[in-house]
Design an enzyme around this catalytic site. Sequence first.
Site, PDB file in Angstrom:
ATOM      1  N   HIS A  92       1.150  -1.159  -0.130  1.00 27.82           N
ATOM      2  CA  HIS A  92       0.178   0.294  -0.030  1.00 27.82           C
ATOM      3  C   HIS A  92       0.990   1.180   0.040  1.00 27.82           C
ATOM      4  O   HIS A  92       1.976   1.182   0.672  1.00 27.82           O
ATOM      5  CB  HIS A  92      -0.991  -0.450   1.186  1.00 27.82           C
ATOM      6  N   GLU A 164      -3.916   2.096  -7.585  1.00 24.91           N
ATOM      7  CA  GLU A 164      -3.753   2.756  -6.677  1.00 24.91           C
ATOM      8  C   GLU A 164      -3.659   3.831  -7.352  1.00 24.91           C
ATOM      9  O   GLU A 164      -1.903   4.425  -6.273  1.00 24.91           O
ATOM     10  CB  GLU A 164      -4.150   2.294  -5.251  1.00 24.91           C
TER      11      GLU A 164
HETATM   12  P1  PGA Z   1      -9.472   5.936   0.109  1.00 23.98           P
HETATM   13  O1  PGA Z   1      -8.335   4.874   0.212  1.00 23.98           O
HETATM   14  O2  PGA Z   1     -10.509   5.265  -0.490  1.00 23.98           O
HETATM   15  O3  PGA Z   1      -9.179   6.759   1.432  1.00 23.98           O
HETATM   16  O4  PGA Z   1      -9.439   6.810  -1.303  1.00 23.98           O
HETATM   17  C1  PGA Z   1      -7.859   3.238  -0.660  1.00 23.98           C
HETATM   18  C2  PGA Z   1      -6.887   3.074  -0.135  1.00 23.98           C
HETATM   19  O5  PGA Z   1      -6.162   3.450   0.693  1.00 23.98           O
HETATM   20  O6  PGA Z   1      -6.679   1.958   0.054  1.00 23.98           O
END
Ligand code: PGA
Length: 248
Positions: A92, A164
């Site tokens: 992450h 992401e």
């Molecule tokens: P968020 O986080 O939906 O708050 O942007 C997503 C994540 O960190 O996996």
Amino acid sequence: MKTLIANFKMNMTPTQTKDYLITFLSRVDSEKLDLTLCLPYTSLFIGDFWCADKNIRLGAQNLSDEEEGRNTGEISGAMLKDSGVDYVIVGHSERRKRFKEDGKSINRKIKIGLKNGLGLILCVGESLAERNTLKTYEVLKEQIESALKGLYENELERIIIAYEPVWAVGSGKTPSPKEIEEAVKEIKKVVCDDFSLGASESIRIVYGGSVDSKNIKQLNSCKNINGFLIGQACLDPNEFLKICSLVR
Ligand code: PGA
């Protein structure tokens, strides 16, 4: 069936998790979704108890890159497996940045996770500066190749890649569906080059970063994603239930 992964991050005590699950589980139609709840370590036993007979997977948010032993404060793959965990998030962006996790460590975590029978949710994504200097592909390639180094193709069945973009996580900003589709194509190209066309076609890819009930319909129009990884918006059970009902 769409995949929805909730990342609760460092939120909710065990008592709050129990209250949350009582509300959420009484109203979610879990048969129509592939749902994974990534709870804090201290709430895993609550998740294991309350989700036991539901069609919901239990997830964790990290694991140690060592198997066992002198690693005070760390949690091993075997501990997670024995706590009822099915999937673990690795790589992450918050951990890459804050805890300086690199490709080698993420690769070890994936191998330890696989060895212990866990599935892995591998997060990859570019920063805004990298996007603006047209380095998105380069970054995705490096992150995927270092994370999946030495894996057998059949092990990819237990990996979900979460695209992401760092600039979208927690910011309220999202890429357009076209930009997500472009990034997913790039991820598939890396998997195709390193494994096979078949692997690139079957690998599961989800999008994460500021997903909420207002943008889910638009984001869900992306043709080549399997689902979503949701942070902030899953903390309110009503908001998360709304997303669950809109995504199907
Ligand atoms: P968020 O986080 O939906 O708050 O942007 C997503 C994540 O960190 O996996």
